[in-house]
Design a protein around this motif. Structure first.
Motif, PDB file in Angstrom:
ATOM      1  N   SER A   1     101.904  84.613  29.936  1.00 51.63           N
ATOM      2  CA  SER A   1     100.913  83.949  30.763  1.00 51.63           C
ATOM      3  C   SER A   1     100.022  83.029  29.908  1.00 51.63           C
ATOM      4  N   ALA A   2      99.646  83.498  28.708  1.00 53.08           N
ATOM      5  CA  ALA A   2      98.806  82.683  27.823  1.00 53.08           C
ATOM      6  C   ALA A   2      99.568  81.445  27.337  1.00 53.08           C
ATOM      7  N   ILE A   3     100.833  81.611  27.013  1.00 59.06           N
ATOM      8  CA  ILE A   3     101.633  80.473  26.539  1.00 59.06           C
ATOM      9  C   ILE A   3     101.801  79.438  27.663  1.00 59.06           C
ATOM     10  N   ALA A   4     102.017  79.926  28.876  1.00 58.04           N
ATOM     11  CA  ALA A   4     102.126  79.007  30.014  1.00 58.04           C
ATOM     12  C   ALA A   4     100.820  78.236  30.196  1.00 58.04           C
ATOM     13  N   ASP A   5      99.724  78.928  29.984  1.00 54.10           N
ATOM     14  CA  ASP A   5      98.409  78.297  30.101  1.00 54.10           C
ATOM     15  C   ASP A   5      98.272  77.197  29.048  1.00 54.10           C
ATOM     16  N   PHE A   6      98.705  77.467  27.814  1.00 51.39           N
ATOM     17  CA  PHE A   6      98.630  76.492  26.725  1.00 51.39           C
ATOM     18  C   PHE A   6      99.487  75.264  27.027  1.00 51.39           C
ATOM     19  N   ARG A   7     100.652  75.515  27.559  1.00 56.51           N
ATOM     20  CA  ARG A   7     101.573  74.415  27.877  1.00 56.51           C
ATOM     21  C   ARG A   7     101.093  73.609  29.083  1.00 56.51           C
ATOM     22  N   GLY A   8     100.030  74.095  29.711  1.00 54.37           N
ATOM     23  CA  GLY A   8      99.537  73.397  30.892  1.00 54.37           C
ATOM     24  C   GLY A   8     100.400  73.651  32.100  1.00 54.37           C
ATOM     25  N   LEU A   9     101.279  74.642  31.957  1.00 57.88           N
ATOM     26  CA  LEU A   9     102.122  74.979  33.105  1.00 57.88           C
ATOM     27  C   LEU A   9     101.295  75.828  34.040  1.00 57.88           C
ATOM     28  N   LYS A  10     101.430  75.516  35.275  1.00 62.04           N
ATOM     29  CA  LYS A  10     100.774  76.365  36.235  1.00 62.04           C
ATOM     30  C   LYS A  10     101.602  77.647  36.280  1.00 62.04           C
ATOM     31  N   VAL A  11     100.959  78.746  36.039  1.00 61.85           N
ATOM     32  CA  VAL A  11     101.707  79.990  36.144  1.00 61.85           C
ATOM     33  C   VAL A  11     102.080  80.148  37.611  1.00 61.85           C
ATOM     34  N   VAL A  12     103.378  80.206  37.833  1.00 62.06           N
ATOM     35  CA  VAL A  12     103.815  80.305  39.218  1.00 62.06           C
ATOM     36  C   VAL A  12     103.434  81.673  39.745  1.00 62.06           C
ATOM     37  N   HIS A  13     102.542  81.660  40.707  1.00 59.28           N
ATOM     38  CA  HIS A  13     102.186  82.950  41.292  1.00 59.28           C
ATOM     39  C   HIS A  13     103.347  83.424  42.125  1.00 59.28           C
ATOM     40  N   GLU A  14     103.651  84.679  41.915  1.00 58.68           N
ATOM     41  CA  GLU A  14     104.884  85.185  42.497  1.00 58.68           C
ATOM     42  C   GLU A  14     104.939  85.022  44.006  1.00 58.68           C
ATOM     43  N   GLU A  15     103.775  85.138  44.631  1.00 63.20           N
ATOM     44  CA  GLU A  15     103.801  85.052  46.088  1.00 63.20           C
ATOM     45  C   GLU A  15     104.131  83.636  46.574  1.00 63.20           C
ATOM     46  N   GLU A  16     103.970  82.643  45.620  1.00 58.52           N
ATOM     47  CA  GLU A  16     104.270  81.262  46.031  1.00 58.52           C
ATOM     48  C   GLU A  16     105.722  80.903  45.758  1.00 58.52           C
ATOM     49  N   ASP A  17     106.400  81.717  44.993  1.00 59.46           N
ATOM     50  CA  ASP A  17     107.784  81.438  44.646  1.00 59.46           C
ATOM     51  C   ASP A  17     108.679  81.981  45.769  1.00 59.46           C
ATOM     52  N   PRO A  18     109.434  81.086  46.410  1.00 62.64           N
ATOM     53  CA  PRO A  18     110.215  81.544  47.555  1.00 62.64           C
ATOM     54  C   PRO A  18     111.289  82.579  47.186  1.00 62.64           C
ATOM     55  N   ASP A  19     111.713  82.593  45.898  1.00 66.44           N
ATOM     56  CA  ASP A  19     112.778  83.521  45.521  1.00 66.44           C
ATOM     57  C   ASP A  19     112.283  84.922  45.192  1.00 66.44           C
ATOM     58  N   THR A  20     110.970  85.065  45.087  1.00 66.71           N
ATOM     59  CA  THR A  20     110.499  86.400  44.718  1.00 66.71           C
ATOM     60  C   THR A  20     109.780  87.045  45.889  1.00 66.71           C
ATOM     61  N   ALA A  21     109.869  88.343  45.892  1.00 64.40           N
ATOM     62  CA  ALA A  21     109.158  89.096  46.918  1.00 64.40           C
ATOM     63  C   ALA A  21     108.616  90.350  46.261  1.00 64.40           C
ATOM     64  N   ILE A  22     107.438  90.750  46.685  1.00 64.49           N
ATOM     65  CA  ILE A  22     106.865  91.985  46.157  1.00 64.49           C
ATOM     66  C   ILE A  22     107.665  93.163  46.714  1.00 64.49           C
ATOM     67  N   VAL A  23     108.138  93.984  45.805  1.00 68.69           N
ATOM     68  CA  VAL A  23     108.914  95.156  46.217  1.00 68.69           C
ATOM     69  C   VAL A  23     107.996  96.378  46.278  1.00 68.69           C
ATOM     70  N   CYS A  24     107.279  96.598  45.166  1.00 67.11           N
ATOM     71  CA  CYS A  24     106.371  97.741  45.108  1.00 67.11           C
ATOM     72  C   CYS A  24     104.970  97.240  45.435  1.00 67.11           C
ATOM     73  N   HIS A  25     104.487  97.597  46.606  1.00 72.52           N
ATOM     74  CA  HIS A  25     103.170  97.094  47.020  1.00 72.52           C
ATOM     75  C   HIS A  25     102.026  97.871  46.376  1.00 72.52           C
TER      76      HIS A  25
END
Lengths: 286, 386
Positions: free
Chosen positions: A117-141
């Motif tokens: 997460s810190a490296i993504a922040d340095f690279r200026g990459l927006k850390v893709v929040h999992e809930e916004e990624d269509p391929d991921t879904a929360i399994v363990c709530h």
């Protein structure tokens, strides 16, 4: 519950190093939450020209091994380039600490995630929040663990059981309502993993003599199957080979294991793949 | 290193007098109490003397109402199964969300087996409303099983009131009294209970011994089926040395009740007030008054319980925590969650439980060393803001 922490882990939670926040940090990673019972905030100072990590500090809410893992992480990344740091996996943190109790592996996973997460922040990459990624879904709530995280953790750590997944990610450790789903992910991920070209044993002649076949079965069991079972506290013994029928006997933890039929079909798949597709594996345990 | 043991709700030091009492039965008096010869007779007499002492501690009408078991859990299981096996047409059990696993896990097991289980909620201070018990009773209720005092918070439940309600509906009532015995005055006849479970190692007897009070006239089925020991109510050769030690421990518990209520309570209160005053953002879990005299469950916000315990342990202090990391599961204490304690507090809960063997000097030691531990962990915590 009394955990068996080694001296290195004890030393690092008793005397944690690099505690705090770097004021002019140019990379910050935060993972976990107070609900989950542990959380880690990692801040890095990175030289913009050389991309070398010159300083790292952490703040951790969590148990002894979470504090030790956090200290370890900061000690490991200082002096490394961002590219080198990006290679650090949770197992490296565990190795640095000289091992963690099985139930505490998730502490090392938290370290790896904070670093990513810190490296993504340095690279200026927006850390893709999992809930916004269509391929991921929360399994363990209960603990907010996604299918992607479970899959990646299985692949990176060679996990084979539900219990291991819970130890590494916490998934399934709360209300338990997601356990069926996790087992499905495990099955699919293992199937996918096994589909990738595995290590081949040398020369597999087209037509095996009975003796060659038995030898090859023995070799496959020794090299490919038993190490995995032993790792989980189980074992198996080859009892007999009659034509294409292979009789084995499960031992140790395999005996009480509810997944033993799953293990049996795994053994059969492996033997079919390595020796002959005509093999039928049965157990002499009944 | 100095050691301060404040985990007496987990287990207690065996009283030296109890050790002395049991030793002859490990050495020379090894006879089987069921035997006809003199080896057994002497031993059988010692078992009956111990039974009388336990009966006296509980205020039982007759010593024969006491059945020795191997532990508190066996006593709980015996009571619940006995009720279910004598009331085979009934399939409903009433219990609470905050029971010890000895009852809670059995209730969940029975639920999976098809029994109806009502788990009553508690208030935010941990108290239980007896009217909730009454509302839960149906014609199918075979047993009500409710603890007398909570092991984590020390909160007391209104057992006598619940007993009166159960009796008026003709429903059997069992109480897990493992934590209350020896700490609060107790009289089973006033409580209106059919069954009451106690555990030896919580009252300065050794581990491996418990007892179940079975009110005279209560229909009973043994849990362990075997020989005719314990008047046919528990098969298995009696654990004689442990039984003798339990008898001695029961006698001493009765003699020290006042001490528990005054001196132990005084130390607990001083410890609690001192910690709350010295450590900001800390609070007591559970009702302040309706509580065992020896227990204080305090949450320190924004720090995690296991880390606190590890640092305490380094300084020789022993307590326990309701945090996820120490509970063996990944969820914090079911008791604190049932009370609605927020996660920020639940993960940082520490249970201090004293006994008559603690001293004022030990309380001083804890008061001196706890605040820096919490301050240090808060320095590390990302959630703590001064």
């Amino acid at each position: 519950m009394a955990w068996e922490y080694n001296e290195k882990v004890k030393e690092l939670y008793r005397n944690p190093k690099n505690v705090g926040e770097i004021e002019d940090a140019n990379a910050v990673g935060e993972v976990g939450s107070i609900v989950c019972g542990d959380a880690l905030k990692l801040s890095l100072k990175i030289d913009e020209d050389t991309e070398t990590i010159t300083d790292a500090k952490f703040q951790t809410f969590g148990c002894g091994s979470a504090i030790a893992s956090s200290t370890a992480l900061t000690q490991m990344v200082i002096g490394k380039t961002v590219e080198q740091a990006a290679q650090i996996k949770n197992q490296d943190i565990v190795d640095f600490l000289g091992g963690l109790p099985a139930e505490k592996m998730h502490c090392s996973v938290m370290g790896q995630e904070a670093l990513e997460s810190a490296i993504a922040d340095f690279r200026g990459l927006k850390v893709v929040h999992e809930e916004e990624d269509p391929d991921t879904a929360i399994v363990c709530h209960c603990f907010g663990v996604s299918n992607k995280k479970i899959e990646n953790t299985i692949l990176e750590n060679g996990l084979r059981t539900l219990e291991e997944i819970t130890n590494y990610t916490k998934a399934g450790g709360g209300c338990g309502s997601c356990i069926d789903e996790i087992e499905q992910i495990l099955e699919e991920t293992l199937a996918k993993q096994d589909a990738e070209p595995p290590l081949r044993l040398p020369d597999k002649p087209k037509k095996l003599t009975t003796l060659q076949k038995i030898k090859l079965i023995e070799e496959t069991i020794e090299k490919e199957i038993r190490p995995l079972l032993i790792k989980d506290g189980g074992d198996l013994e080859l009892i007999d080979v009659e034509g294409n029928r292979v009789v084995i006997e499960f031992k140790g933890r395999c005996l009480g294991c509810q997944a033993v039929t799953y293990t049996l079909s795994g053994v059969q798949d492996k033997l079919r793949e390595m020796v002959s597709p005509d093999l039928e594996v049965t157990t002499g345990n009944d | 290193m100095k050691t301060v043991y404040l985990d007496n709700n987990a287990t207690t030091q065996v009283a030296p007098e109890a050790v002395e009492a049991m030793l002859p039965f490990l050495r020379e008096h090894y006879g089987n109490p069921s035997s006809m010869h003199s080896f057994g007779g002497r031993v059988g007499k010692a078992v009956e003397e111990a039974r009388e002492l336990v009966a006296e501690l509980l205020g039982a009408e007759q010593p024969s109402e006491i059945v020795f078991t191997s532990c508190g859990t066996e006593a709980d299981s015996t009571a619940i199964w006995s009720a279910l096996n004598t009331e085979t047409k009934k399939n409903h059990i009433i219990t609470t969300r905050v029971e010890h696993p000895a009852v809670r896990s059995l209730a969940l097991h029975l639920k999976r087996k098809g029994y109806q289980v009502t788990e009553l909620p508690v208030h935010s201070d941990g108290l239980l409303d007896p009217r909730d018990v009454e509302r839960a009773i149906t014609k199918k209720t075979a047993i009500i099983s409710i603890m007398s005092a909570n092991n984590e918070t020390g909160v007391l439940f209104p057992i006598a009131e619940i007993g009166a309600i159960a009796a008026s509906y003709g429903v059997k009532f069992h109480t897990d009294a493992v934590q209350i015995v020896g700490k609060e005055p107790l009289n089973v006849q006033d409580l209106n209970v059919n069954f009451l479970a106690l555990s030896g190692h919580k009252i300065h007897a050794p581990k491996g011994i418990g007892a179940l009070y079975v009110k005279r006239g209560t229909r009973f089925r043994p849990f362990l089926i075997g020989g005719h020991q314990e008047r046919g109510r528990r098969g298995g050769t009696e654990g004689v040395p442990n039984i003798v030690a339990l008898g001695k421990a029961a006698q001493m518990a009765l003699a020290h009740l006042d001490d528990e209520q005054t001196r132990v309570r005084g130390m607990r209160d001083r410890l609690e007030k001192g910690l709350l005053a010295a450590i900001p953002s800390s609070k007591v879990n559970g009702h302040g008054e309706k509580r065992l005299p020896n227990t204080s469950n305090i949450s320190f916000e924004h720090v995690e319980g296991e880390a606190i315990l590890l640092m305490m342990s380094d300084l020789g202090m022993a307590a326990s925590s309701g945090s996820a990391c120490t509970s063996g599961s990944l969820e914090p204490s079911h008791v604190l969650r049932a009370m609605g304690v927020p996660y920020t507090f639940a993960h940082g809960s520490i249970r201090f439980s004293l006994s008559r063997y603690n001293t004022d000097a030990e309380v001083d030691y804890v008061l001196e060393h706890m605040p820096p531990i919490i301050a240090r962990l808060r320095e590390i915590s990302p959630f703590w803001k001064d």
